[in-house]
Design an enzyme around this catalytic site. Structure first.
Site, PDB file in Angstrom:
ATOM      1  N   ASP A 177       0.836  -1.199   0.000  1.00 46.23           N
ATOM      2  CA  ASP A 177       0.000   0.000   0.000  1.00 46.23           C
ATOM      3  C   ASP A 177       0.872   1.252   0.000  1.00 46.23           C
ATOM      4  O   ASP A 177       2.006   1.233   0.485  1.00 46.23           O
ATOM      5  CB  ASP A 177      -0.895  -0.017   1.248  1.00 46.23           C
ATOM      6  CG  ASP A 177      -1.930   1.081   1.226  1.00 46.23           C
ATOM      7  OD1 ASP A 177      -2.407   1.442   0.129  1.00 46.23           O
ATOM      8  OD2 ASP A 177      -2.273   1.587   2.304  1.00 46.23           O
ATOM      9  N   GLU A 235       3.383   4.907  -3.956  1.00 47.41           N
ATOM     10  CA  GLU A 235       3.355   5.807  -5.123  1.00 47.41           C
ATOM     11  C   GLU A 235       4.608   6.634  -5.358  1.00 47.41           C
ATOM     12  O   GLU A 235       4.865   6.941  -6.514  1.00 47.41           O
ATOM     13  CB  GLU A 235       2.131   6.746  -5.026  1.00 47.41           C
ATOM     14  CG  GLU A 235       0.805   6.076  -5.215  1.00 47.41           C
ATOM     15  CD  GLU A 235       0.357   5.166  -4.071  1.00 47.41           C
ATOM     16  OE1 GLU A 235       0.621   5.459  -2.895  1.00 47.41           O
ATOM     17  OE2 GLU A 235      -0.240   4.137  -4.371  1.00 47.41           O
TER      18      GLU A 235
END
Length: 399
Positions: free
Chosen positions: A371, A374
């Site tokens: 998770d 990015e």
């Protein structure tokens, strides 16, 4: 143009811009625009290219004598797939722009965005392309970057185009129909895939960049995932309730509330006491489980008490500031400040693998949910920041 050729487009002796064309395969063409006198970052992706002659290729490449146009045509139909007026090309240090017409308005791709339909509107729409940890927002990039589009031509042939560039960028669609690509760094490095069917385009595209991951068979089952169970007791009641109502159920996920104070590679031994044993019980009952990990590591724990940071510090795996030495510091879910593993480093792969193996010895997981990779940072940049680009945005000063 023949198999491989480089041409000087414009500029002077100090800063020319060169167009280089490669006939890579029968159905794949690469062309790139770069400054031979200034090294810029290029995506380190090695794409095998056996090379073909112009006669063997399914496309023609035309370059106007006055350097005004670059055209790519499909031999079988004469359809112009790419037509760039090079007199409109921008190629500066931090701004690059190129425009091309496209043969139809049946345009698809440019993930990962919130799109209203698979087929894009060409009514002066601009999509930002720079991965970011944010909720779905119209025209704003989400978690992945896919600067690739497929165009279905009027005769139902299809072709695809990839811009291989890792800098912040956007693309504008206009009703000419045409596309305008903009980016703030790197080079303009394009790959064209000739299809001619949509299926062929994707086959050629994944042949170049890598085939999709083949998932484990069990991962294709029914999953349950949420944040905020809060305790193992609540989770157990949820599992029992799913079974009571006979809801198809193959995989249980564990969000960050299973961790001790949201620290990666730990579990909460108070609220989730007995979790290792419960995972073994679920496995015996035919279930699989997935635990979450966030790729940022708390740096403010007491020395010697948090192995993921201590080992990472020893191995030197963090993303550094521009001095190449000082770790970049940000803020994420864990308490205090965080550092960020540099996953382009082989040492980081060793560190990550070691930590995952040690976690599996404690929690016998079947899969890992990665998770916020990015990457994600709750601040407006890292501390101490970049002296060049931080003039109007004072660096974060920890309290």
């Amino acid at each position: 143009l023949n198999k491989r050729q480089a041409l000087s487009l414009f500029g002077n002796d100090i800063s020319p811009v060169v167009l280089e064309v490669e006939f890579q395969t029968r159905d794949r063409l690469r062309f790139r625009l770069y400054d031979p006198n200034r090294q810029r970052f290029e995506v380190p992706l090695k794409i095998d290219s056996p090379g073909v002659t112009a006669d063997e290729a399914s496309y023609d490449v035309e370059f106007a004598d006055d350097s005004s146009h670059l055209r790519i045509k499909r031999k079988s139909t004469g359809t112009v797939l790419w037509d760039s007026p090079l007199i409109d090309l921008f190629f500066s240090n931090q701004y690059l722009q190129i425009t091309t017409t496209v043969p139809s308005t049946s345009l698809y791709g440019f993930g990962e965005h919130e799109h209203k339909s698979f087929k894009h509107s060409m009514d002066f729409v601009t999509y930002g392309i720079f991965s970011r940890d944010q909720a779905p927002t119209p025209f704003a990039n989400l978690y992945g970057v896919h600067p690739f589009y497929m165009c279905v031509e009027a005769d139902s042939n299809a072709h695809g185009v990839l811009l291989l560039n890792a800098n912040a960028q956007d693309v504008s669609l206009s009703p000419n129909p045409s596309l305008t690509f903009r980016t703030i760094g790197g080079i303009l490095d394009f790959y064209v895939f000739l299809g001619p069917t949509p299926e062929n385009v994707i086959q050629q595209y994944t042949e170049a960049i890598g085939r999709p991951h083949m998932p484990a068979y069990w991962s294709l089952g029914f999953h349950l995932s949420r944040w905020g169970y809060g305790s193992l007791d609540v989770l157990k009641k949820t599992v029992d309730r799913m079974r009571y109502y006979d809801i198809p159920y193959d995989v249980q996920h564990f969000d960050i509330d299973y961790m001790e104070r949201r620290l990666d590679f730990t579990y909460d031994k108070v609220n989730y006491a007995g979790l290792p044993e419960y995972l073994q019980q679920l496995k015996k009952e035919g279930m699989h489980n997935v635990v979450i990990l966030d790729p940022f590591i708390a740096k403010d724990e007491e020395p010697g008490t948090y192995r993921p940071y201590d080992l990472g510090q020893e191995m030197g795996v963090w993303v550094n500031n521009s001095d190449g030495v000082t770790p970049a510091v940000g803020k994420a879910w864990p308490p205090g400040e965080s550092v960020f593993p540099d996953y382009t480093s082989p040492r980081t792969v060793e560190w990550w693998t070691q930590m995952c193996l040690e976690l599996k010895d404690v929690l016998d997981y079947d899969g890992i949910w990665i998770d916020m990779n990015e990457p994600s940072n709750f601040l407006r940049g890292q501390y101490p920041g970049c002296a060049v680009n931080d003039i109007n945005n004072p660096p974060y000063i920890p309290s």
